[in-house]
Design a protein around this motif. Structure first.
Motif, PDB file in Angstrom:
ATOM      1  N   VAL A 427      39.480  26.104  52.068  1.00 46.34           N
ATOM      2  CA  VAL A 427      39.029  24.945  52.829  1.00 46.34           C
ATOM      3  C   VAL A 427      38.214  24.061  51.892  1.00 46.34           C
ATOM      4  CG1 VAL A 427      37.807  24.105  54.855  1.00 46.34           C
ATOM      5  CG2 VAL A 427      38.928  26.342  54.922  1.00 46.34           C
ATOM      6  N   VAL A 428      38.735  22.879  51.588  1.00 43.29           N
ATOM      7  CA  VAL A 428      38.011  21.911  50.777  1.00 43.29           C
ATOM      8  C   VAL A 428      37.347  20.921  51.735  1.00 43.29           C
ATOM      9  CG1 VAL A 428      38.163  20.162  48.970  1.00 43.29           C
ATOM     10  CG2 VAL A 428      39.650  22.170  48.893  1.00 43.29           C
ATOM     11  N   VAL A 429      36.038  20.770  51.610  1.00 41.66           N
ATOM     12  CA  VAL A 429      35.254  19.952  52.533  1.00 41.66           C
ATOM     13  C   VAL A 429      34.749  18.729  51.783  1.00 41.66           C
ATOM     14  CG1 VAL A 429      33.325  19.915  54.143  1.00 41.66           C
ATOM     15  CG2 VAL A 429      34.552  22.063  53.724  1.00 41.66           C
ATOM     16  N   TYR A 430      35.176  17.538  52.248  1.00 36.75           N
ATOM     17  CA  TYR A 430      34.769  16.293  51.599  1.00 36.75           C
ATOM     18  C   TYR A 430      33.714  15.590  52.436  1.00 36.75           C
ATOM     19  CZ  TYR A 430      34.862  11.584  49.679  1.00 36.75           C
ATOM     20  OH  TYR A 430      34.493  10.390  49.133  1.00 36.75           O
ATOM     21  N   ASN A 431      32.699  15.065  51.759  1.00 33.62           N
ATOM     22  CA  ASN A 431      31.594  14.354  52.401  1.00 33.62           C
ATOM     23  C   ASN A 431      31.671  12.877  52.029  1.00 33.62           C
ATOM     24  OD1 ASN A 431      29.139  13.413  53.401  1.00 33.62           O
ATOM     25  ND2 ASN A 431      27.926  14.328  51.756  1.00 33.62           N
ATOM     26  N   PRO A 432      32.024  11.989  52.975  1.00 38.26           N
ATOM     27  CA  PRO A 432      32.138  10.558  52.651  1.00 38.26           C
ATOM     28  C   PRO A 432      30.811   9.807  52.647  1.00 38.26           C
ATOM     29  CG  PRO A 432      32.782  10.923  54.917  1.00 38.26           C
ATOM     30  CD  PRO A 432      32.453  12.277  54.352  1.00 38.26           C
ATOM     31  N   LEU A 433      29.717  10.485  52.969  1.00 40.72           N
ATOM     32  CA  LEU A 433      28.416   9.822  52.972  1.00 40.72           C
ATOM     33  C   LEU A 433      27.797   9.834  51.588  1.00 40.72           C
ATOM     34  CD1 LEU A 433      26.843  11.208  56.285  1.00 40.72           C
ATOM     35  CD2 LEU A 433      28.039   9.044  55.922  1.00 40.72           C
ATOM     36  N   GLY A 434      26.828   8.968  51.399  1.00 38.03           N
ATOM     37  CA  GLY A 434      26.133   8.877  50.111  1.00 38.03           C
ATOM     38  C   GLY A 434      24.938   9.802  50.002  1.00 38.03           C
ATOM     39  N   TRP A 435      24.810  10.728  50.965  1.00 36.69           N
ATOM     40  CA  TRP A 435      23.723  11.704  50.945  1.00 36.69           C
ATOM     41  C   TRP A 435      24.306  13.111  50.901  1.00 36.69           C
ATOM     42  CZ3 TRP A 435      23.254   9.424  56.338  1.00 36.69           C
ATOM     43  CH2 TRP A 435      22.808   8.108  56.293  1.00 36.69           C
ATOM     44  N   LYS A 436      23.573  14.039  50.320  1.00 37.61           N
ATOM     45  CA  LYS A 436      23.935  15.449  50.446  1.00 37.61           C
ATOM     46  C   LYS A 436      23.831  15.821  51.918  1.00 37.61           C
ATOM     47  CE  LYS A 436      22.758  20.114  48.958  1.00 37.61           C
ATOM     48  NZ  LYS A 436      21.835  20.985  48.190  1.00 37.61           N
ATOM     49  N   ARG A 437      24.726  16.685  52.332  1.00 40.05           N
ATOM     50  CA  ARG A 437      24.837  16.927  53.763  1.00 40.05           C
ATOM     51  C   ARG A 437      25.172  18.380  54.068  1.00 40.05           C
ATOM     52  NH1 ARG A 437      29.348  13.656  57.158  1.00 40.05           N
ATOM     53  NH2 ARG A 437      29.137  14.677  59.182  1.00 40.05           N
ATOM     54  N   GLU A 438      24.526  18.905  55.093  1.00 39.14           N
ATOM     55  CA  GLU A 438      24.826  20.246  55.584  1.00 39.14           C
ATOM     56  C   GLU A 438      25.218  20.145  57.053  1.00 39.14           C
ATOM     57  OE1 GLU A 438      21.798  23.088  54.848  1.00 39.14           O
ATOM     58  OE2 GLU A 438      21.704  22.694  52.688  1.00 39.14           O
ATOM     59  N   ASP A 439      26.294  20.817  57.400  1.00 40.36           N
ATOM     60  CA  ASP A 439      26.744  20.767  58.781  1.00 40.36           C
ATOM     61  C   ASP A 439      27.560  22.009  59.076  1.00 40.36           C
ATOM     62  OD1 ASP A 439      27.028  19.833  61.323  1.00 40.36           O
ATOM     63  OD2 ASP A 439      27.984  17.946  60.766  1.00 40.36           O
TER      64      ASP A 439
END
Length: 972
Positions: A427-439
């Protein structure tokens, strides 16, 4: 006979600006293609090809004639318009977008697509906004989609009938609209409201073939010669409008929906009117355009009234509030929002990887998303077959994620693989936001013996949740309905685990078989009962606790130990009975919300109430009634509650339409006041039964207090704020103090007599069985100390809009891990965007240049810490590239901002001095430092050029890849 149509403006006379136009919806009663070619005429006789084919010869025949055309999506490629620039100077977007249901990013994107096309093909820069048909008007339309794109004037037609009457009486139909309290006069727009609608001034001036208005019969050798009478009709109508309009210039919109299919019938009559009216001499008539009209208005050097806030809600007469469409077709609204989020992220990935000259791209999705922002599309006010057409176009554009189109109903074949043979799921998880993110990520799996590892091989905590019978039933029927096939594999669980992903980057997780399920420590059903002797049940593994009554299966209290919030809180469901129009012919329908009674929705039979606890989250499952199911989630690391609702099929076999609402009730003292967002951007104060611009005559105390909600709604008192954020456009209100409500779904039995001629009764058919549409959606709830809630609304609001993007593939052994970079960030690894700034556009243009938009998320005075100037270091946003040039553009990127600011007209405001206070704006970008400053609510748009080297994202994700299955990104 030759007619003199060469008249220009005559000083000292009433100048009647005749503006020929055709309002051609890009879908409503027929699909956009049917409208273009003229098919399906049993519904509506309308053919855009006929309009275009007859229009060009009519314009060529007399150079004085004018015409304006707005909907680019329906004329794309009609290059014959090249010789008539005035046709393209209005609006210029792909469609005339709605202003209640679209998110501001979608409004920007569709406008940009049209504006750049017109600029590239015709070198025309639109300067007039023309929003004549949307059903109410947003603050964002005024200051962003008008002022910030460079418009000099905004025209529209639909405002509340009470507001219109007052403005006609006071000559205030034309105003300076200062819609942003943050940007003030720097983003104001001169605005003109039609005295009636976007049609000719009376029934005497319609000239389509088949229309019944009397023509100008000027042949004295024939019977019925009527030139004097028709001139008098014209002059009377002109004087009547001049009496309610400032200056000696008035505008007549000569046309309406799908007119000029035989253009000569209109122009022949207008030629005669101009000729004979000007011979008469009492008023002056001329062919004109909105640009000519506003230039004449500007030259009059008049001072104009000031308007703030917005023009919602809209009622066209008593008991007819157009507030139902805020929720109509909630599944389509949710689909549009999902596709919008995907499009934002997909463009980023397309830039990192490099655009393909051939093959798959985001272009078809861009076109489909632009089209569906139309005011009879995402609004939900079209016929059913047209709604199906919009959804089909979105689906075609979403081919890059076709393996997971129904993840929200637990259908995701890539994750439902048998791992017992030694294979692993990557599972490759991409984050489109400009902040580090945990979810928390949740995916369906077929058995419980699985384990999750991060990119370093470390086992991470996960949790299994049973996939319930109701979810499976919905999954099976809807996968058959929408994919045409039933599922072969049945998942048993949701697998939940926490993902941490860098900004503009990805991280990789491996799911593999485990010998036993012991790694899912703490997953258990700890409470399942219909009636309990224990009257207080605490839910939540972290700081946030929700207290429920076991006896009543009801939420009672909200407690956050970190913020010391402790509030009474209840949640319930009601439905409004949709009026059938039997009393006054005004039923509730796709447009109109007309409630006829409020009915609580209570559990039927034994209470169904289940609590699941685990290390990552707790879930509360409630069967509200046979057609409403609810799951409330409280996460360990989050200070909000997530409510997932499944509503439908709404029963109408009793002949009663129903509009389903959830209500959140507290003991807060809100004093009739609440706040809703404007197109996902500014929050506007709403006061129940009150309008700032006129003394409201209340005839619909519920429908008249509903407003569009795209981001959220909140209320506050002296100690706390209660906020609700949504996953799609809905209608919302505060009908009672201390209470907020959202309309989630509506199914009705009558048409509301606004043209669609079809009841809002959505159904889904599987084989020969059809039933009402079931929708799944979410909203998010949080209570904060007063003054501290904006941080959550703004930051988490971005996370709702831009969820993680998931890609799935299988691997044998460690093949993927050994051949791919497991984690990556496109930005400097030491850098993240400021907490108050979002990257809303990162797109490679056909020229190889890059379009970048950065948005400040906060209004002035909204937050003590974050309503301040912020800055972004472009060198750290693009560390792997060398920037050669940065050009700041207007919002729609069709002209340099400096050029736009120099040529925009500055209108005088009544009671204001010539020196207006200057709004705070970010400074020009220093080409050496490459730092972008953003003031509160400022959005800045840039075209960036790089030296020729390309970044390494493509190599990072795909290097040494010989996998048989391509990883496909999908929204969770």
């Amino acid at each position: 006979m030759m007619y003199n149509t060469s008249a220009g403006i005559v000083p000292g006379k009433i100048n009647v600006h005749l503006v020929p136009h055709s309002h051609d919806d890009v879908g409503w009663l027929k699909t956009v293609d049917q409208y273009y070619v003229g098919s399906n005429n049993s519904i509506q006789v309308a053919c855009v090809q006929n309009v275009l084919d007859s229009l060009i010869p009519a314009l060529v025949a007399d150079k004085n004639r004018k015409f304006i055309y707005v909907e680019q999506a329906i004329t794309h490629g009609f290059f014959a318009l090249l010789s008539f620039d005035f046709l393209l100077e209005i609006n210029g977007g792909m469609c005339m977008h709605d202003e209640a249901a679209p998110h501001y990013i979608d409004m920007i994107d569709q406008t940009t697509l049209g504006h750049r096309y017109i600029k590239e093909q015709f070198n025309v820069t639109p300067r007039i906004g023309w929003q004549i048909d949307p059903f109410g008007h947003s603050a964002v339309q005024a200051y962003l989609l008008s002022a910030e794109v460079g418009f000099d004037f905004l025209f529209f037609a639909r405002i509340d009938y009470q507001d219109r009457a007052k403005r006609i009486n006071e000559k205030t139909l034309e105003v300076v609209w200062r819609a942003s309290k943050s940007l003030g006069s720097s983003a104001q727009i001169m605005t003109g409201i039609s005295p009636k609608n976007y049609e000719p001034p009376s029934d005497n001036f319609y000239f389509e073939v088949g229309d019944t208005s009397p023509i100008v019969q000027d042949d004295m050798n024939l019977f019925d010669y009527n030139v004097p009478e028709r001139v008098n009709d014209f002059v009377s109508a002109a004087i009547a409008q001049a009496n309610i309009t400032r200056t000696n210039h008035i505008m007549w919109t000569m046309g309406t929906d799908f007119k000029y299919q035989y253009a000569h019938t209109w122009f022949r009559q207008m030629d005669k009117f101009i000729h004979y009216v000007n011979q008469d001499g009492r008023v002056n008539a001329l062919y004109s355009t909105p640009s000519m009209y506003i230039d004449a208005k500007y030259a009059a050097n008049e001072s104009w009234p000031l308007k703030t806030d917005d023009f919602f809600p809209y009622a066209d007469r008593e008991n007819a509030y157009w507030t139902g469409y805020f929720t109509s077709r909630p599944a389509l609204k949710g689909y549009v929002r999902t596709m919008s989020a995907y499009y934002l992220a997909a463009r980023q990935l397309e830039f990192f990887k490099g655009r393909n000259e051939v093959g798959l791209s985001t272009d078809s999705l861009a076109d489909a998303l632009a089209l569906v922002q139309h005011h009879d599309a995402v609004s939900g006010t079209e016929k059913q077959h047209v709604a199906d057409d919009y959804a089909k176009r979105l689906s075609i554009g979403y081919t890059e994620a076709e393996k997971c189109p129904l993840l929200n109903i637990s259908y995701c074949p890539p994750s439902e693989v048998d791992l017992s043979s030694g294979k692993s799921l990557v599972v490759v998880v991409y984050n489109p936001l400009g902040w580090k993110r945990e979810d928390i990520i949740r995916i369906p799996v077929i058995n419980e013996n699985v384990t999750v590892k991060d990119s370093k091989g470390k086992v991470i905590e996960s949790q299994l949740l049973p996939l319930l019978k109701d979810s499976m039933s919905l999954r099976n029927s809807y996968s058959t309905a929408y994919l045409g096939k039933s599922t072969n594999v049945t998942p048993s669980y949701w697998l939940a685990f926490s993902a941490s992903v860098p900004p503009l980057g990805f991280n990789t997780y491996i799911i593999s078989s485990a010998k036993q399920a012991a790694s899912h420590s703490g997953m258990r059903t700890v409470y399942k009962s219909q009636i309990s002797q224990n009257d207080t049940i605490e839910v939540g593994p972290g700081n946030l606790k929700l207290l429920y009554s076991g006896k009543r299966a009801k939420l009672m209290r909200y407690i956050n130990s970190k913020t010391s919030v402790n509030k009474l809180l209840e949640q319930s469901y009601i439905y409004y009975r949709g009026d059938d129009g039997s009393k006054d012919l005004q039923p509730s329908g796709a447009y109109i919300f007309r409630p006829n009674g409020t009915y609580p929705i209570e559990p039927e039979g034994q209470l169904s109430f289940t609590i699941l606890r685990g290390p990552l989250l707790d879930e509360v499952h409630q069967r509200i009634n046979p057609w409403i199911y609810q799951v409330t989630r409280v996460y360990k690391g989050k200070d909000h509650a997530e409510i997932e609702f499944t509503v439908g099929p709404i029963p109408i076999d009793d002949g009663i339409g129903k509009e389903v609402v959830t209500q959140i009730t507290s003991n807060m003292i809100s004093n009739k006041t609440f706040y809703t967002d404007s197109s996902g951007r500014d929050f506007i104060e709403r006061i129940r039964d009150y309008r700032k611009d006129w003394n409201l005559e209340v005839n619909q105390p519920i429908a008249g207090n509903y407003y569009p909600v795209n981001l959220g709604i909140y209320m506050k008192d002296n100690s706390s704020e209660l906020s609700i954020l949504v996953d799609r456009s809905v209608g919302g209100s505060s009908i009672a103090d201390g209470q907020l409500e959202l309309m989630l779904h509506r199914r009705l039995v009558a048409d509301d007599n606004r043209g669609v001629s079809e009841a809002l009764n959505e159904t889904v058919c599987v084989f020969d069985k059809c039933e009402g549409l079931t929708i799944i959606g979410k909203y998010y709830l949080r209570i904060d100390p007063v003054g501290e809630a904006a941080k959550w609304r703004r930051s988490f609001g971005q996370e709702i809009y831009s969820p993680f993007l998931l890609a799935f593939t299988e691997q044998d052994g460690d093949h993927w891990a050994n051949s791919h970079l497991a984690t990556y960030s496109a930005m400097d690894t030491t850098y993240v965007l400021p907490d108050n700034v979002a990257l809303i556009t990162l797109q490679e243009l056909d020229s190889g240049k890059v379009l970048l938009r950065l948005a400040h998320l906060y209004e002035i005075e909204e937050d003590t810490d974050l309503s301040v100037m912020s800055s972004v270091e472009l060198k750290k946003v693009f560390p792997k590239k060398k920037i050669s040039k940065v050009t700041e553009m207007n919002l729609s990127a069709n002209q340099e901002r400096a050029v736009m600011e120099k040529k925009r007209l500055v209108w005088r405001v009544e009671g204001s001095s010539k020196e207006q206070p200057t709004a705070v704006r970010g400074s020009p970008v220093d080409p050496a430092k490459l730092v972008v400053e953003l003031a509160p609510m400022e959005i800045r748009t840039f075209v960036i050029e790089f030296y020729s080297e390309r970044g390494s994202f493509s190599d990072a994700l795909y290097r040494r890849s010989n996998l048989r299955r391509k990883a496909t990104f999908s929204l969770p």
